[in-house]
Design a protein around this motif. Structure first.
Motif, PDB file in Angstrom:
ATOM      1  N   THR A  46      12.549  -3.575  -0.677  1.00  0.00           N
ATOM      2  CA  THR A  46      12.264  -3.456  -2.111  1.00  0.00           C
ATOM      3  C   THR A  46      11.528  -4.665  -2.675  1.00  0.00           C
ATOM      4  OG1 THR A  46      14.469  -4.305  -2.625  1.00  0.00           O
ATOM      5  CG2 THR A  46      14.209  -1.909  -2.566  1.00  0.00           C
ATOM      6  N   SER A  47      11.577  -5.786  -1.966  1.00  0.00           N
ATOM      7  CA  SER A  47      10.825  -6.953  -2.430  1.00  0.00           C
ATOM      8  C   SER A  47       9.396  -6.949  -1.887  1.00  0.00           C
ATOM      9  CB  SER A  47      11.534  -8.245  -2.018  1.00  0.00           C
ATOM     10  OG  SER A  47      11.465  -8.428  -0.619  1.00  0.00           O
ATOM     11  N   GLY A  48       9.096  -5.986  -1.021  1.00  0.00           N
ATOM     12  CA  GLY A  48       7.744  -5.874  -0.481  1.00  0.00           C
ATOM     13  C   GLY A  48       7.560  -6.508   0.882  1.00  0.00           C
ATOM     14  N   LEU A  71       5.769 -11.743   5.633  1.00  0.00           N
ATOM     15  CA  LEU A  71       4.670 -11.456   4.711  1.00  0.00           C
ATOM     16  C   LEU A  71       4.936 -10.206   3.881  1.00  0.00           C
ATOM     17  CD1 LEU A  71       1.686 -12.037   7.173  1.00  0.00           C
ATOM     18  CD2 LEU A  71       2.658 -13.667   5.535  1.00  0.00           C
ATOM     19  N   THR A  72       4.117 -10.029   2.878  1.00  0.00           N
ATOM     20  CA  THR A  72       4.097  -8.814   2.071  1.00  0.00           C
ATOM     21  C   THR A  72       2.673  -8.270   2.111  1.00  0.00           C
ATOM     22  OG1 THR A  72       3.445  -9.880  -0.004  1.00  0.00           O
ATOM     23  CG2 THR A  72       5.819  -9.813   0.498  1.00  0.00           C
ATOM     24  N   PRO A  73       2.463  -7.039   1.679  1.00  0.00           N
ATOM     25  CA  PRO A  73       1.092  -6.528   1.634  1.00  0.00           C
ATOM     26  C   PRO A  73       0.163  -7.417   0.798  1.00  0.00           C
ATOM     27  CG  PRO A  73       2.616  -4.721   1.444  1.00  0.00           C
ATOM     28  CD  PRO A  73       3.433  -5.993   1.375  1.00  0.00           C
ATOM     29  N   PHE A  88      -0.451  -0.152  -7.847  1.00  0.00           N
ATOM     30  CA  PHE A  88       0.258   0.804  -6.991  1.00  0.00           C
ATOM     31  C   PHE A  88       1.702   0.359  -6.793  1.00  0.00           C
ATOM     32  CE2 PHE A  88       1.697   1.633  -2.622  1.00  0.00           C
ATOM     33  CZ  PHE A  88       1.787   3.020  -2.659  1.00  0.00           C
ATOM     34  N   TRP A  89       1.921  -0.919  -6.449  1.00  0.00           N
ATOM     35  CA  TRP A  89       3.270  -1.412  -6.182  1.00  0.00           C
ATOM     36  C   TRP A  89       4.141  -1.324  -7.438  1.00  0.00           C
ATOM     37  CZ3 TRP A  89       6.268  -1.655  -2.324  1.00  0.00           C
ATOM     38  CH2 TRP A  89       7.405  -2.432  -2.327  1.00  0.00           C
ATOM     39  N   ALA A  90       3.554  -1.576  -8.596  1.00  0.00           N
ATOM     40  CA  ALA A  90       4.314  -1.463  -9.843  1.00  0.00           C
ATOM     41  C   ALA A  90       4.771  -0.033 -10.063  1.00  0.00           C
ATOM     42  CB  ALA A  90       3.469  -1.944 -11.015  1.00  0.00           C
ATOM     43  N   GLU A  91       3.937   0.937  -9.727  1.00  0.00           N
ATOM     44  CA  GLU A  91       4.326   2.348  -9.856  1.00  0.00           C
ATOM     45  C   GLU A  91       5.414   2.712  -8.870  1.00  0.00           C
ATOM     46  OE1 GLU A  91       1.610   5.497 -10.458  1.00  0.00           O
ATOM     47  OE2 GLU A  91       0.088   4.198 -11.363  1.00  0.00           O
ATOM     48  N   VAL A  92       5.344   2.198  -7.674  1.00  0.00           N
ATOM     49  CA  VAL A  92       6.387   2.471  -6.676  1.00  0.00           C
ATOM     50  C   VAL A  92       7.717   1.888  -7.168  1.00  0.00           C
ATOM     51  CG1 VAL A  92       7.205   1.889  -4.351  1.00  0.00           C
ATOM     52  CG2 VAL A  92       4.835   2.627  -4.697  1.00  0.00           C
TER      53      VAL A  92
END
Length: 98
Positions: A46-48, A71-73, A88-92
């Protein structure tokens, strides 16, 4: 010293065993597809942060699995694509996409 009563409790666990077997088969199928997919596939928490990456994804990025888990995306996305990725990540994270 004589046994006056005998109590025995039995429970039918057939359905539970079938369910456990079905989950195991499903996990094995997923793992097989995940590991052998010709496309790069990665799962994040959930933190990416990457928690699972298939061999194709690792190879595409030229990093080790251990490096990717730190790492994260956002760490690897091209700067030109960063704003779109953040949207995109904010929507997820908001639950609008899953």
């Amino acid at each position: 010293g004589l046994v006056a009563h005998w109590v025995m409790i039995q429970r039918d666990i057939t359905d539970r065993k079938k369910a456990v077997d079905a989950v195991r088969r499903s996990e094995a199928l997923f793992r097989g597809v995940f590991e052998t997919a010709p496309a790069g596939v990665a799962l994040t928490d959930t933190s990416g942060h990457y928690v699972e990456c298939n061999p194709t994804f690792v190879s595409m990025l030229g990093r080790t699995h251990e490096e990717l888990q730190r790492l994260t995306p956002e760490d690897i996305v091209h700067p030109d694509d960063l704003a779109e990725h953040k949207r995109f990540w904010a929507e997820v994270q908001s639950g609008r996409l899953d």
